[in-house]
Write a protein that holds these residues in place. Structure first.
Motif, PDB file in Angstrom:
ATOM      1  N   GLN A   2       0.824  -1.085   0.281  1.00 16.14           N
ATOM      2  CA  GLN A   2      -0.135   0.048  -0.058  1.00 16.14           C
ATOM      3  C   GLN A   2       0.699   1.569   0.100  1.00 16.14           C
ATOM      4  O   GLN A   2       1.062   2.222  -0.935  1.00 16.14           O
ATOM      5  CB  GLN A   2      -0.724  -0.270   1.585  1.00 16.14           C
ATOM      6  N   MET A   4       2.585   4.040   2.515  1.00 15.16           N
ATOM      7  CA  MET A   4       2.924   5.736   2.911  1.00 15.16           C
ATOM      8  C   MET A   4       2.403   7.135   2.622  1.00 15.16           C
ATOM      9  O   MET A   4       3.128   7.217   1.557  1.00 15.16           O
ATOM     10  CB  MET A   4       2.654   5.682   4.205  1.00 15.16           C
ATOM     11  N   GLU A 232      -8.810   3.355   6.687  1.00 14.28           N
ATOM     12  CA  GLU A 232      -7.672   4.250   6.679  1.00 14.28           C
ATOM     13  C   GLU A 232      -6.929   4.967   8.163  1.00 14.28           C
ATOM     14  O   GLU A 232      -7.857   5.483   8.697  1.00 14.28           O
ATOM     15  CB  GLU A 232      -7.565   5.757   5.924  1.00 14.28           C
ATOM     16  N   ALA A 259       4.528   2.843   9.869  1.00 16.26           N
ATOM     17  CA  ALA A 259       4.086   1.610   8.599  1.00 16.26           C
ATOM     18  C   ALA A 259       3.626   0.290   9.102  1.00 16.26           C
ATOM     19  O   ALA A 259       2.717  -0.894   8.951  1.00 16.26           O
ATOM     20  CB  ALA A 259       4.963   1.539   7.845  1.00 16.26           C
ATOM     21  N   THR A 264      -0.878   4.607   7.169  1.00 16.48           N
ATOM     22  CA  THR A 264      -0.805   4.762   6.143  1.00 16.48           C
ATOM     23  C   THR A 264      -0.803   6.054   5.523  1.00 16.48           C
ATOM     24  O   THR A 264      -0.778   6.229   4.285  1.00 16.48           O
ATOM     25  CB  THR A 264      -2.035   3.694   4.583  1.00 16.48           C
ATOM     26  N   HIS A 265      -1.232   6.548   6.418  1.00 16.16           N
ATOM     27  CA  HIS A 265      -0.891   8.108   5.935  1.00 16.16           C
ATOM     28  C   HIS A 265      -0.450   9.299   7.374  1.00 16.16           C
ATOM     29  O   HIS A 265      -1.371   9.556   8.433  1.00 16.16           O
ATOM     30  CB  HIS A 265      -2.338   8.799   5.365  1.00 16.16           C
TER      31      HIS A 265
END
Length: 293
Positions: A2, A4, A232, A259, A264-265
């Motif tokens: 995925q 970051m 998310e 992570a 992921t953000h």
């Protein structure tokens, strides 16, 4: 894999260029952030500056007016208030504001929302600020109203705190079934349960108890039959590469740790938007590496 993403949070509007260059600096900051690979731009939903950034007398723009401007000067980044104080606006009006932002940005709005906490500014400007339990009740009703207004159901809504005679919303949001919802906060009994029930994203502090908070969220998802992996995982935290990049390696190591927890953000703030050098440095040396995590 995925990867970051990084986003830009604009919470400080007291910049070295002062009022004479502020609008040009804001436009340049937003466009630079987009150009170097930031995926979200957010502003706070406060009317006074908050204590951890500066005194209340420092400059603070109203969130949704600022986001409308940012929609006009950007093309790709998602836009949101991080996070909207649920009790500051009537829910029907808030749904219209987020819908308007989504339409004018061609489908880039998110609803970032929380229960509100800043009693000082609320008392100062006469904004509603009920007790904690009521604020959370109003937050949940606001989520329900927004979701109803973004649906095909334009019938009435009857809640404990809000009554709407007709939940008409025209034009509808560009994003269907609705703009993504991010709920900010780590409260284990109420906030994370609301995330599991209503949200597409959570926001937690980058703190030592982060893994525990995510475990609590997982438990709420299991109890509600929600897929934990659909949500998310975002954190608000510092990303400081150093003036000349001397902290890049340490920053990337910390992002790897986040992570590993499933984050992921990361939404990061800037101190002085009159200069874009730090954004360019992050775009050159951190964003490409974070995308590989």
């Amino acid at each position: 894999m995925q990867g970051m993403d990084l986003g830009l949070h604009i919470a400080n509007f007291t910049w070295s260029g002062g009022s004479a260059t502020f609008v040009d600096d804001l436009r340049r900051t937003a466009r630079t952030a987009e150009d170097v690979g930031f995926t979200k731009i957010s502003v706070m939903d406060h009317v006074w500056q908050i204590g951890m950034i500066g005194p209340p007398e420092h400059e603070m723009l109203e969130a949704y007016t600022a986001l409308g401007y940012l929609a006009a000067v950007t093309e790709r980044v998602q836009l949101l208030a991080w996070v909207t104080a649920a009790v500051y606006r009537e829910p029907g009006l808030l749904a219209k504001e987020v819908t308007t932002l989504d339409v004018l940005s061609k489908g880039r709005a998110m609803l970032g929302i929380g229960a509100a906490w800043n009693e000082e500014e609320s008392v100062g400007l006469g904004l509603p600020f009920p007790g904690t339990a009521e604020r959370f009740e109003r937050l949940e009703e606001t989520l329900q109203i927004c979701l109803q207004m973004w649906s095909d159901d334009d019938g009435p809504y009857a809640g404990k705190h809000y009554q709407l005679g007709r939940t008409l919303n025209s034009p509808q949001s560009v994003q269907r079934p609705h703009p993504p919802i991010l709920i900010g906060g780590g409260g284990e009994k109420k906030t994370l349960r609301l995330v599991a029930q209503y949200a597409q994203a959570c926001n937690l502090f980058d703190s030592p108890d982060l893994a525990h908070k995510l475990d609590v969220l997982r438990g709420h998802c299991e109890a509600l039959g929600r897929d934990y992996d659909e949500i998310e995982k975002t954190v608000m935290g510092p990303v400081d590469p150093g003036p000349n990049g001397e902290k890049v390696d340490a920053t990337l190591e910390h992002l790897r740790d986040l992570a590993a927890l499933g984050v992921t953000h990361v939404q990061l703030g800037i101190g002085d938007g009159s200069s874009t050098e730090v954004l360019e440095l992050i775009g050159e040396r951190i964003i490409p590496e974070a995308a590989k995590l």
